[in-house]
Every structure is written in C-alpha cells, then in structure tokens.
Write a protein that holds these residues in place. Structure first.
Motif, short mmCIF file in Angstrom:
data_model
loop_
_atom_site.label_atom_id
_atom_site.label_comp_id
_atom_site.label_asym_id
_atom_site.label_seq_id
_atom_site.Cartn_x
_atom_site.Cartn_y
_atom_site.Cartn_z
N LEU A 179 0.83 -1.21 0.00
CA LEU A 179 0.00 0.00 0.00
C LEU A 179 0.86 1.25 0.00
O LEU A 179 0.59 2.20 -0.76
CB LEU A 179 -0.91 -0.02 1.23
N THR A 180 1.90 1.26 0.82
CA THR A 180 2.80 2.42 0.89
C THR A 180 3.53 2.63 -0.43
O THR A 180 3.68 3.78 -0.90
CB THR A 180 3.82 2.23 2.04
N LEU A 207 2.09 16.14 13.62
CA LEU A 207 1.65 17.06 14.67
C LEU A 207 0.96 18.30 14.13
O LEU A 207 -0.14 18.65 14.57
CB LEU A 207 2.86 17.46 15.53
N LYS A 208 1.60 18.97 13.17
CA LYS A 208 1.02 20.21 12.65
C LYS A 208 -0.29 19.97 11.93
O LYS A 208 -1.28 20.69 12.14
CB LYS A 208 2.03 20.88 11.70
N LEU A 209 -0.33 19.00 11.04
CA LEU A 209 -1.55 18.68 10.29
C LEU A 209 -2.41 17.65 11.00
O LEU A 209 -3.43 17.22 10.45
CB LEU A 209 -1.18 18.18 8.89
N LYS A 210 -1.96 17.23 12.19
CA LYS A 210 -2.75 16.32 13.05
C LYS A 210 -3.09 14.99 12.37
O LYS A 210 -4.17 14.45 12.54
CB LYS A 210 -4.04 17.01 13.52
N MET A 211 -2.13 14.45 11.59
CA MET A 211 -2.33 13.14 10.98
C MET A 211 -1.87 12.01 11.89
O MET A 211 -2.29 10.86 11.71
CB MET A 211 -1.56 13.06 9.65
N GLY A 212 -1.00 12.34 12.85
CA GLY A 212 -0.50 11.33 13.78
C GLY A 212 0.29 10.25 13.08
O GLY A 212 0.81 10.43 11.96
N PHE A 213 0.41 9.10 13.73
CA PHE A 213 1.04 7.94 13.11
C PHE A 213 0.01 7.29 12.18
O PHE A 213 -0.96 6.69 12.64
CB PHE A 213 1.50 6.93 14.16
N SER A 214 0.22 7.42 10.88
CA SER A 214 -0.78 6.93 9.93
C SER A 214 -0.12 6.60 8.60
O SER A 214 1.02 7.01 8.33
CB SER A 214 -1.87 7.98 9.71
N VAL A 215 -0.85 5.85 7.79
CA VAL A 215 -0.35 5.48 6.46
C VAL A 215 -0.15 6.71 5.61
O VAL A 215 0.87 6.84 4.91
CB VAL A 215 -1.34 4.50 5.78
N ILE A 216 -1.10 7.64 5.65
CA ILE A 216 -1.01 8.83 4.80
C ILE A 216 0.18 9.70 5.18
O ILE A 216 0.85 10.28 4.33
CB ILE A 216 -2.33 9.65 4.86
N SER A 217 0.48 9.78 6.48
CA SER A 217 1.64 10.54 6.94
C SER A 217 2.93 9.91 6.42
O SER A 217 3.84 10.62 5.94
CB SER A 217 1.65 10.60 8.47
N GLY A 218 3.03 8.58 6.49
CA GLY A 218 4.21 7.89 5.97
C GLY A 218 4.34 8.01 4.47
O GLY A 218 5.44 8.22 3.93
N LEU A 221 9.79 6.09 8.20
CA LEU A 221 8.46 5.51 8.45
C LEU A 221 8.24 5.22 9.93
O LEU A 221 7.09 5.20 10.39
CB LEU A 221 8.29 4.23 7.63
N MET A 222 9.29 5.02 10.68
CA MET A 222 9.13 4.76 12.11
C MET A 222 8.52 5.97 12.82
O MET A 222 7.74 5.84 13.75
CB MET A 222 10.49 4.42 12.72
N TYR A 223 8.88 7.18 12.34
CA TYR A 223 8.38 8.40 12.97
C TYR A 223 7.06 8.88 12.39
O TYR A 223 6.44 9.80 12.93
CB TYR A 223 9.41 9.53 12.81
N THR A 224 6.63 8.31 11.28
CA THR A 224 5.41 8.79 10.63
C THR A 224 4.33 7.72 10.52
O THR A 224 3.17 7.96 10.82
CB THR A 224 5.73 9.32 9.22
N LEU A 225 4.73 6.53 10.06
CA LEU A 225 3.78 5.44 9.90
C LEU A 225 3.52 4.74 11.23
O LEU A 225 2.40 4.27 11.50
CB LEU A 225 4.31 4.43 8.88
N SER A 266 -2.44 3.43 11.81
CA SER A 266 -1.02 3.18 11.96
C SER A 266 -0.74 1.71 11.69
O SER A 266 -1.58 0.85 11.95
CB SER A 266 -0.56 3.54 13.38
N SER A 267 0.43 1.42 11.16
CA SER A 267 0.82 0.05 10.88
C SER A 267 2.34 0.01 10.77
O SER A 267 3.02 0.92 11.25
CB SER A 267 0.15 -0.46 9.61
#
Length: 293
Positions: free
Chosen positions: A84-85, A143-154, A226-230, A243-244
């Motif tokens: 997916l990524t 943090l800024k866009l509030k996506m957190g740990f997520s697939v889209i952030s990664g 990806l560790m810091y985002t996904l 998150s995954s």
C-alpha cells in the motif's frame, strides 16, 4: 550459520573461477573487469543465499496470516502495508517528478534562477538523511496537520524522499532522446506538447521506469522515516489514517528485541523475494514497452 557461510563462500569461489575460466591471453584490463564483475555477482549470490537459507529455516506459512498475535508474529499486515505504501507513494511522486523533469529538459534552454533553484532543491533533497525526513514528517504531517502515526503521513513523507530519484532518472531518460526525433516531429506539424507526450515520452519510458524501480526499492527498504510517521502498529491498516508497519520496519523491530531473530530472518527473506519480484516485473514491463515502441 556455518553451513550458510560455507555455501556463500563456495558460491563466491565458483563464480570467481568461472569468471577467470576464459582468461587465456587477455590483457590485464579484461582480466580485472571479468574478475570484479564475477566478484560483484558472487556478493549478490552470497547475500541472497544467506538471507534465504536463514529465513527458510524459521519460515512458517502461518506467518503470512493477516492477524498478528503474540503466538504468531505474522508478517501479513506488514506485507499489505508495504504494498500500500509503495503504490500510493509512487502514484503521488511520479507525476510530480516526471513533469518537473519535463519542464527542466524541454522548456528551459537557459539556466535561469528558477532552474538553478529547482536543481539545488533536488540535489539537497537527495542528500538529506532519512532520519531527518522522518523528523520532518512527524512534526509537520503528524503534529502540525494532526495526521498522527498513519499510512497517509508515511506516504507523504516517503513521496518527498523519492522525488529526487524520479526527477534525475526522468531527466537522463529525456536527454537520451536524440534531438532529431523532436525536430522531425515538429517538422511534420506536431506541436511542442504533442511531441513531448506522443514522441519523446514513449521513447524515454524505459529510463523513467528505471527511476521508479529505484524509488520502489527506497520505499520498501525504508525504516527511519516511516518509524516516525507510519508507526509500528502490528494490525492491518483499515484506512489511510491507521497506523501500521512495513515489512522492513517489522524486521527491524523483531531483530532489535533480540527474542525473535528467526522471525526477523524470515521477514528479510520475504522482503528480498518481494523486491526481486517487483524489479523483475518492472524490467519485463520496460522491455515490453520498448518493443512496442
């Protein structure tokens, strides 16, 4: 462990001998090129054998299950997240990188300030360590866009990472197209845009795909960003906000714990096979497109 090393060294020796089998009266330069080529191939064979043999010893079909548990450290969710990524990041980064390269090659004959700024940005992005990308992705997307740990952030983070690779590869592919091809198309009455998309790009597709293949390898093997985002969640992602963990992250976490080294080797084997399949498929596709053209 000893058996694997012996097999690898044996493969290294055999391939090196085969490389020198037809030395005869060849010059020093030919001997050197054949020897080092054989050694390069032998190193690849050694790595593949080492990972595959060690991974096969610990691999169990239940490890491909889509449900992770403490009893079964399944890599199924990680495989799905990896694919997916890769797909999303390539779909996002490829159009931006390709169109940027088209602008730099086809529409800028003079090195003005804008072109120099774009090239400087591309070179700078290519040299930034992946851990810095991860920190940026966590602070901005997470943090800024509030996506957190997520697939889209990664995906957004690694898309920025692979942009320089796609831009450089597309630039070189477009530059390799002979100017007479463009001139012939324009002489027949085709416009600039039609010439680019109907004549130049089809010829340059194999080179562009080579850049995309390199980008896929970068995404598949990425861990720090990806560790810091996904994140490192073990569950199967249910949405882009979930998150995954990717397969590389899964292997890293297992090996760092020190209690599941066998499972880490098995994950490495699957990751290696996945990369080989992707590269083989992409190469076949590039060859087919070249034949059609």
């Amino acid at each position: 462990m000893t058996k694997v090393i012996v097999l690898g060294l044996l493969a290294l020796f055999i391939i090196s001998i085969l490389g020198l089998h037809f030395v005869g009266k060849m010059s020093f330069y030919k001997i050197s090129t054949r020897l080092f080529s054989a050694m390069t191939l032998a190193v690849l064979v050694f790595i593949v054998l080492f990972v595959v043999v060690k991974g096969a010893m610990s691999f169990n079909p239940s490890m491909l299950s889509l449900k992770y548990s403490t009893e079964n450290l399944s890599m199924g969710p990680a495989i799905v997240t990896t694919l997916l990524t890769v797909v999303l990041s390539i779909l996002l980064a490829s159009p931006i990188g390709i169109f940027t390269a088209i602008f730099l090659v086809e529409y800028t004959r003079v090195e003005n300030k804008l072109v120099r700024a774009i090239r400087l940005a591309t070179e700078t992005l290519a040299g930034i360590p992946s851990i810095v990308y991860g920190l940026f992705g966590m602070l901005f997307f997470g943090l800024k866009l509030k996506m957190g740990f997520s697939v889209i952030s990664g995906v957004l983070t690694v898309s920025i990472m692979i942009l320089p690779i796609i831009i450089r590869a597309t630039e070189e592919a477009l530059k390799s197209v002979h100017p007479s091809v463009r001139q012939g198309s324009l002489a027949l009455g085709a416009g600039k845009l039609r010439t680019i998309f109907k004549v130049v790009l089809p010829i340059a597709i194999p080179g562009i795909l080579s850049g995309i293949i390199l980008s896929v390898g970068r995404v598949v093997g990425e861990t720090a960003a990806l560790m810091y985002t996904l994140g490192t969640a073990t569950s199967l992602p249910t949405s882009l906000k979930s998150s995954s963990r990717t397969l590389a992250l899964h292997m890293y976490v297992l090996s760092s714990e020190g209690k599941h080294v066998g499972e880490a080797y098995a994950s490495g084997m699957v990751l290696l096979i996945l990369v080989l399949i992707i590269n083989w498929s992409s190469t076949k596709l590039a060859n087919k497109l070249s034949e059609v053209e």
